[in-house]
Scaffold this motif. Structure first.
Motif: not given
Length: 586
Positions: A357-374
Motif C-alpha cells: 500500500e505504501l509502494a506507490p508513495f515510495a519517493s516521498r515516504l515519511t514516518p507518519d505515513l508509514v505509521r498510519q498505513t501500517h
C-alpha cells in the motif's frame, strides 16, 4: 634430647618428660592406677641413679651395665633393643672384628613401661596419625551452568540489541543516487495502477529478506532453460562487497522527514528491524530518537524495494526478450519457525500488506505515513504476494539436482543475525515433511554482540548446541521420526545441508563440524547447495543467493512442505527383541 635426636640428655630430663606426659593424660589412665599410690617426683630414683653414674664416670670407671627398673623410666628409642638390655661400648676383645650390625627394619619401636602408659601412648599416636591424614576440606565447586541456562542468558543478551553487522555508508555517488531514484519513481507509478498478477505468463520475483542484506532475483517460468537473474546492488550499498547483496538499512533525513534506501547528508540510519522482529521486539522503536517501530520500519523498507525492483526490471530487462511484462508472483522468504507460528506469520502478513500500500508513495515516504498505513493494514496478503518458508527455497535447487537423495536431512542456515535449523524428510524429491524447526538470534553478528557484552565464545557455541539439540532431539524422538534420525535406529546417516554466509565464523564452523559424526548425524559429507552459474554475471559467492533463487520457482513446482504443526505425532510402538528358535523348540 641428645644432639643426634635419639634420646634424652639426662635421666632427669627423661623423668621430667614422663611426668609431664602422665600429668596431661591423668584423666586417661587414672582408672588403671592404684588410688593410694603416690606419684614419683623428678628428684627420686632417677636423680640418685644419675649421681651414681656421674661419680663412676669421674672415677674413670667404665659403665658396663645399667639396669634400672623397667617400670621406672621409658625405653630409649634405639631400634631392636629394649631399655633393660646391656649396652656394650668398650668390652670388645682385641683382635676381633666388630660384627656388622643388622640394618634396622621398619619404623623405630618405642617401649613404654608403666600402668596405663601403653594405652595412653597408643591414643597419642592415633591422634597424631589422624591429624596428619586430615586434609582441609576443599571449597565446594560450583556446579557448571546447564546448557539451557547459558542459552537463555545469550538470547536475553542479544534479543533486544541492534548488532553492528558492518559499517554503514555515509554517501553514494550521484550517479547511483539518480539510478535508484529513477527506478523507484518508475516502479511506484506501476504499482499505483493496482497491478494484477498474470498467472499464465508472468515473471516471478524471489525476495530474500535477510537480517543483514536483501537478495532479489527474477525468473521466467515455463520457458526454455527457465532463465533466472539476480538484481545487482549499487556500489556503496553492497553488503560486504558482494555485488548482489543490498544492505538491510534505511536512512531518515531529519529536515525533510523522508525515508530513503541510500544515505543523504545529515540522515540517521535505521537498521536491525528484521532482527527485532525475529526477537519478538517488533513493536519497539527502531531507535530512541525516531518515532517508528521496527515492524513499521520493515514495512517502509519493503515498500521502497518493491518500487525499486519493478522500476529496475522494466528499465534493465534482465531476462531479455523472454521476460514478461507483468508479474506472476512475488515470493518473500521467512523462517520456517515464523511461518509455523500464527502470531509471527500474522506480523509478516501485515508488514507485506502495508508495504504494498505504501509502494506507490515510495519517493516521498515519511514516518507518519508509514505509521498510519501500517496501523490499518489487514492481516491478509495482497493478491500475488506470498510468504514462503525459507526451507522450501533453500532446498529447491538441491531437491531437483540429480545428486540429491531422499531421506532424513538437517538444514543449518547461519545468517548475520539468525541461526535457522530444520529437521525434515525429503520424499521422492517432491515433498518435504518438517519434523522440527527453530530460529534464534545466534548468527554471525549476534556473536559479535554477545562478545561485546562479555559473554564468551564458548558459551555462545553452547547456546547454538542447545538450539540444535532442541531440533534434533525432537526429530529423533519416538513421537516424530526416530527411525530416520536416531543413531540406534536409522539405516543411513542424516544428510546435512549448510547455507548462509555466517557459517564461516570460527564458532559456527566448529559448531557445524561436530554434526556429521557417527555419534550425531552420521559420517556423511556436508552439502553446500549452490544456484546455477547463469544466475549471475559477476564473480561472487553464489551460495548467498540460494534462497533468492529458490524463491523464483513457481509454488506448484516447489516441493510440497508440511510444517511441524502439520505433521502428526505418532504413538511409539513396542520394539520386540528378535527371537530365535533353539534346538529345544524344534
Amino acid at each position: 634430647m641428645s644432639r643426634k635426636g635419639k634420646g634424652f640428655a639426662s635421666l632427669a630430663d627423661a623423668a621430667s618428660a614422663l611426668m609431664d606426659l602422665r600429668t596431661a593424660l591423668a584423666g586417661t589412665n587414672a582408672s588403671s592406677r592404684s588410688p593410694d599410690r603416690k606419684p614419683q617426683t623428678a628428684g627420686g630414683d632417677f636423680i640418685e641413679l644419675e649421681q651414681q653414674m656421674l661419680a663412676k664416670r669421674a672415677a674413670g670407671q667404665s659403665i658396663e651395665k645399667v639396669s634400672p627398673s623397667p617400670s621406672s623410666f621409658p625405653a630409649r628409642s634405639e631400634v631392636g633393643k629394649r631399655a633393660h638390655e646391656p649396652v656394650h661400648k668398650a668390652g670388645r676383645k682385641k683382635g676381633k672384628k666388630a660384627q656388622p650390625q643388622p640394618k634396622p627394619k621398619g619404623p623405630k619401636k618405642i617401649i613404654l613401661k608403666g600402668p596405663g602408659m601403653k594405652a595412653a601412648y597408643q591414643a597419642i599416636l592415633e591422634a597424631e596419625r589422624a591429624a596428619a591424614e586430615k586434609k582441609p576440606t576443599p571449597a565446594a565447586a560450583k556446579p557448571a551452568p546447564s546448557r539451557e541456562k547459558i542459552f537463555r542468558e545469550v538470547i536475553a543478551a542479544v534479543s533486544n540489541t541492534t548488532p553492528m553487522i558492518e559499517p554503514r555508508p555515509v554517501s553514494i555517488t550521484p550517479q547511483n543516487q539518480a539510478a535508484i531514484e529513477r527506478a523507484i519513481v518508475d516502479g511506484a507509478a506501476q504499482l499505483a495502477e493496482n497491478l494484477q498478477p498474470d498467472l499464465d505468463d508472468g515473471f516471478i520475483v524471489g525476495f530474500d529478506f535477510g537480517t543483514s542484506s536483501v537478495k532479489l532475483a527474477v525468473s521466467q517460468p515455463y520457458h526454455a532453460d527457465n532463465p533466472t537473474k539476480a538484481m545487482p546492488a549499487p556500489e556503496g550499498l553492497q553488503s560486504f562487497g558482494h555485488p548482489y547483496l543490498w544492505q538491510t538499512a534505511l536512512w531518515l533525513a531529519p529536515k525533510t522527514g523522508r525515508l530513503s534506501l541510500y544515505p543523504i547528508p545529515g540522515a540517521v540510519t535505521l537498521e536491525g528491524f528484521k532482527t527485532g522482529i525475529i526477537g519478538a521486539h517488533g513493536g519497539e522503536l527502531v531507535r530512541p530518537d525516531v518515532n517508528l517501530t521496527r515492524v513499521e520500519a520493515a514495512a517502509a523498507f519493503l515498500a521502497l524495494h518493491f518500487a525499486h525492483f519493478f522500476g529496475w526490471y522494466r528499465q534493465a530487462k534482465p531476462l531479455g526478450s523472454a521476460g514478461a511484462v507483468q508479474f506472476m508472483a512475488v515470493n518473500i522468504g521467512i523462517p520456517v519457525a515464523a511461518h509455523d507460528d500464527a502470531r509471527s506469520f500474522s506480523i509478516f502478513k501485515r508488514i507485506v500488506a502495508a508495504a504494498l500500500e505504501l509502494a506507490p508513495f515510495a519517493s516521498r515516504l515519511t514516518p507518519d505515513l508509514v505509521r498510519q498505513t501500517h496501523s490499518r493494514s489487514p492481516d491478509r496478503l495482497p493478491e500475488g504476494f506470498y510468504l514462503v518458508p525459507e526451507l522450501t527455497a533453500a532446498i529447491a535447487g538441491y531437491a531437483f539436482a540429480p545428486t540429491s537423495q531422499p531421506g532424513s536431512h538437517m538444514l543449518v542456515d547461519v545468517g548475520a543475525s539468525t541461526l535457522d535449523i530444520v529437521a525434515f524428510n525429503l520424499v521422492g524429491r517432491e515433498s518435504i515433511a518438517v519434523f522440527s524447526a527453530a530460529v534464534e538470534l545466534l548468527g554471525a553478528a549476534a556473536l559479535d554482540s554477545a562478545l561485546d557484552q562479555q559473554l564468551s565464545a564458548e558459551d555462545f557455541k553452547r547456546a547454538c548446541d542447545h538450539e540444535f539439540e532442541i531440533v534434533y532431539g525432537r526429530a529423533r524422538s519416538p513421537e516424530r521420526a526416530q527411525d530416520g534420525f536416531h543413531a540406534a535406529y536409522r539405516r543411513k546417516p542424516v544428510q546435512l545441508l549448510v547455507t548462509g554466509g555466517g557459517s564461516k565464523t570460527q564458532v559456527h564452523d566448529r559448531f557445524i563440524a561436530e554434526m556429521p559424526t557417527e555419534r550425531v548425524l552420521g559420517a556423511a559429507a556436508t552439502i553446500h547447495p549452490l544456484p546455477p552459474r547463469a544466475m549471475t554475471d559477476m564473480s561472487c559467492d553464489r551460495s548467498r543467493l540460494l534462497l533468492a533463487y529458490g524463491l523464483t520457482r513457481d509454488l506448484p513446482d516447489l516441493p510440497e512442505i508440511r510444517l511441524p504443526s502439520q505433521v502428526p505425532s505418532i504413538t511409539p510402538t513396542h520394539r520386540a527383541e528378535p527371537s530365535f528358535i533353539g534346538p529345544e523348540m524344534t
